[in-house]
Scaffold this active site. Structure first.
Site, PDB file in Angstrom:
ATOM      1  N   ASN A  43      -2.174   1.351  -0.608  1.00 39.99           N
ATOM      2  CA  ASN A  43      -1.742   2.537  -0.957  1.00 39.99           C
ATOM      3  C   ASN A  43      -2.585   2.900  -2.411  1.00 39.99           C
ATOM      4  OD1 ASN A  43      -0.253   3.941  -3.080  1.00 39.99           O
ATOM      5  ND2 ASN A  43       1.798   3.341  -1.841  1.00 39.99           N
ATOM      6  N   HIS A  72      -2.279   4.920  -7.010  1.00 46.34           N
ATOM      7  CA  HIS A  72      -2.646   4.430  -8.528  1.00 46.34           C
ATOM      8  C   HIS A  72      -3.968   4.942  -8.764  1.00 46.34           C
ATOM      9  CE1 HIS A  72       1.244   2.416  -9.159  1.00 46.34           C
ATOM     10  NE2 HIS A  72       0.758   1.990  -7.940  1.00 46.34           N
ATOM     11  N   HIS A  84       1.903   8.403  -0.974  1.00 44.68           N
ATOM     12  CA  HIS A  84       3.093   9.061  -1.456  1.00 44.68           C
ATOM     13  C   HIS A  84       2.979  10.249  -2.137  1.00 44.68           C
ATOM     14  CE1 HIS A  84       7.326   8.168  -3.354  1.00 44.68           C
ATOM     15  NE2 HIS A  84       7.380   9.326  -2.879  1.00 44.68           N
ATOM     16  N   ARG A  90       4.813  12.592  -4.052  1.00 42.88           N
ATOM     17  CA  ARG A  90       6.060  12.881  -4.644  1.00 42.88           C
ATOM     18  C   ARG A  90       6.166  14.324  -4.906  1.00 42.88           C
ATOM     19  NH1 ARG A  90       7.474   7.489  -7.049  1.00 42.88           N
ATOM     20  NH2 ARG A  90       9.216   8.831  -7.760  1.00 42.88           N
ATOM     21  N   ARG A 126       3.028  13.860  -9.119  1.00 42.02           N
ATOM     22  CA  ARG A 126       2.453  13.198 -10.177  1.00 42.02           C
ATOM     23  C   ARG A 126       1.258  12.261 -10.133  1.00 42.02           C
ATOM     24  NH1 ARG A 126       6.602   8.128 -11.455  1.00 42.02           N
ATOM     25  NH2 ARG A 126       8.263   9.769 -11.158  1.00 42.02           N
ATOM     26  N   HIS A 127       0.930  12.029  -8.751  1.00 41.70           N
ATOM     27  CA  HIS A 127      -0.282  11.636  -8.730  1.00 41.70           C
ATOM     28  C   HIS A 127      -0.991  12.009  -7.294  1.00 41.70           C
ATOM     29  CE1 HIS A 127       2.424   9.112  -6.152  1.00 41.70           C
ATOM     30  NE2 HIS A 127       2.768   8.353  -7.219  1.00 41.70           N
ATOM     31  N   GLU A 151       4.105   8.541   2.698  1.00 44.22           N
ATOM     32  CA  GLU A 151       5.322   8.064   2.201  1.00 44.22           C
ATOM     33  C   GLU A 151       5.814   9.454   1.590  1.00 44.22           C
ATOM     34  OE1 GLU A 151       5.025   5.284  -0.579  1.00 44.22           O
ATOM     35  OE2 GLU A 151       4.387   3.556   0.644  1.00 44.22           O
ATOM     36  N   THR A 161       8.416   3.747 -10.369  1.00 45.35           N
ATOM     37  CA  THR A 161       8.021   3.689  -8.770  1.00 45.35           C
ATOM     38  C   THR A 161       9.078   3.522  -8.039  1.00 45.35           C
ATOM     39  OG1 THR A 161       6.588   1.916  -7.523  1.00 45.35           O
ATOM     40  CG2 THR A 161       7.785   0.958  -9.172  1.00 45.35           C
ATOM     41  N   THR A 162       8.855   3.669  -6.694  1.00 46.21           N
ATOM     42  CA  THR A 162      10.234   3.539  -5.960  1.00 46.21           C
ATOM     43  C   THR A 162      11.010   2.382  -6.062  1.00 46.21           C
ATOM     44  OG1 THR A 162       8.672   4.387  -4.346  1.00 46.21           O
ATOM     45  CG2 THR A 162      10.735   3.969  -3.385  1.00 46.21           C
ATOM     46  N   GLU A 182      10.657  -0.455   6.873  1.00 47.81           N
ATOM     47  CA  GLU A 182       9.936  -1.325   5.960  1.00 47.81           C
ATOM     48  C   GLU A 182      10.833  -2.000   4.878  1.00 47.81           C
ATOM     49  OE1 GLU A 182       6.489   0.833   3.963  1.00 47.81           O
ATOM     50  OE2 GLU A 182       6.651  -0.740   2.328  1.00 47.81           O
ATOM     51  N   HIS A 193       5.828  -3.546  -1.349  1.00 48.09           N
ATOM     52  CA  HIS A 193       6.262  -3.219  -2.775  1.00 48.09           C
ATOM     53  C   HIS A 193       6.436  -4.578  -3.537  1.00 48.09           C
ATOM     54  CE1 HIS A 193       8.073  -1.458  -6.329  1.00 48.09           C
ATOM     55  NE2 HIS A 193       7.819  -0.279  -5.822  1.00 48.09           N
TER      56      HIS A 193
HETATM   57  N1  PXP Z   1       5.582   0.528   0.429  1.00 47.26           N
HETATM   58  C1  PXP Z   1       6.538   1.748  -0.302  1.00 47.26           C
HETATM   59  C2  PXP Z   1       7.570   2.329   0.684  1.00 47.26           C
HETATM   60  C3  PXP Z   1       6.282   2.124  -1.579  1.00 47.26           C
HETATM   61  O1  PXP Z   1       6.873   3.257  -2.107  1.00 47.26           O
HETATM   62  C4  PXP Z   1       5.282   1.495  -2.390  1.00 47.26           C
HETATM   63  C5  PXP Z   1       5.050   1.871  -3.695  1.00 47.26           C
HETATM   64  O2  PXP Z   1       4.510   3.114  -3.620  1.00 47.26           O
HETATM   65  C6  PXP Z   1       4.566   0.276  -1.776  1.00 47.26           C
HETATM   66  C7  PXP Z   1       4.863   0.036  -0.387  1.00 47.26           C
HETATM   67  C8  PXP Z   1       3.524  -0.339  -2.467  1.00 47.26           C
HETATM   68  O3  PXP Z   1       3.893  -0.998  -3.827  1.00 47.26           O
HETATM   69  P1  PXP Z   1       3.120  -1.593  -4.784  1.00 47.26           P
HETATM   70  O4  PXP Z   1       2.434  -0.555  -5.203  1.00 47.26           O
HETATM   71  O5  PXP Z   1       4.006  -2.345  -5.723  1.00 47.26           O
HETATM   72  O6  PXP Z   1       2.336  -2.578  -3.934  1.00 47.26           O
END
Ligand code: PXP
Length: 236
Positions: free
Chosen positions: A9, A12, A45, A47, A51-52, A71, A101-102, A152, A189
């Site tokens: 992902n 960030h 993702h 959003r 924001r990112h 996402e 975050t989610t 997921e 996550h």
């Molecule tokens: N899976 C989903 C559906 C998420 O929303 C996120 C966070 O954006 C992640 C995985 C990844 O989480 P992390 O950044 O904590 O590894």
């Protein structure tokens, strides 16, 4: 046992870029590095508040990655964008403006009537749909009824638990139930270099989606190396 795939992902990286809005760090270069470190796919993702990740990023990532997991919140706007972009997978997540975050899984039971036609639209566009949910049997059964091919499992509670064993057991049971129902399973996550192995060993888990820990590690070793270390851990 099949190798667990790693989706990295890159949200960030975009968060850092948006802090100054001067185009650096280059998101595409970062995603390329992640792929060359051994990532099987890229996750982002978009959003509602942008924001990112920005809309143009998703189109560019679509061109770059053979596997793109998009996402998104369950909104008409996002379904429209997804059907234009045609990622391999859409992961539907809950979204609140104020969260960092989610924060939790999708409340599939409450939003079922709204969710089902959106899943159908995405399926009709040839996109695999995954629902980001807590390891809760009621939610898993309801997820199956939406027509989504994947769930997921939200591993956030496992990742922060003082005693992770009971949460891990719950996740294992959830994966068994998903398999019984014919649902395929991803997880993610809060996964990091210490807690990922136990989740990767669950036989039903096909793909792990990991962002924060890899990007945090990359500050010290670079993205390619940080991804490689996670891939090595998954293959160990
Ligand atoms: N899976 C989903 C559906 C998420 O929303 C996120 C966070 O954006 C992640 C995985 C990844 O989480 P992390 O950044 O904590 O590894």
């Amino acid at each position: 046992m099949e190798k667990v795939r790693l989706g990295v992902n890159v949200d960030h990286i975009a968060t850092l870029r948006e802090a100054r809005k001067e185009g650096i760090p280059d998101l595409m270069a970062a995603a390329k590095e992640a792929l060359s470190g051994g990532a099987d796919g890229i996750v982002c993702h978009l959003r509602e508040d942008r924001r990112h990740i920005q809309d143009a990023d998703v189109y560019a990532l679509r061109k770059l990655a053979k596997r793109l997991d998009f996402e998104m919140a369950a909104t008409d706007e996002m379904v429209e964008i997804a059907t234009n972009i045609k990622p391999e997978m859409v992961t539907i997540v809950p979204e609140k403006r104020e969260e960092l975050t989610t924060e939790g899984g999708l409340d599939v039971v409450t939003i079922f009537e709204d969710l089902k036609p959106k899943v159908a639209k995405l399926n009709a566009a040839g996109i695999l749909v995954s629902l980001f949910i807590e390891p809760d049997p009621v939610v898993i059964r309801k997820s199956k009824e939406t027509g989504a091919a994947y769930i997921e499992i939200h591993t956030g509670r496992y990742a922060i638990a003082k005693d992770p064993k009971p949460v891990l057991d719950k996740i294992i049971k959830a994966c068994n139930l998903a398999e019984e129902l014919g649902l395929r399973v991803n997880a993610g996550h809060g996964l990091d270099y210490q807690n990922t192995r136990a989740i990767a060993e669950i036989p039903q888990v096909e793909e792990l989606n990991i962002g924060f820990s890899i990007i945090a590690r990359s500050v010290f070793v670079g993205i390619k190396q940080a991804v490689k270390e996670m891939v090595d851990l998954l293959n160990a």
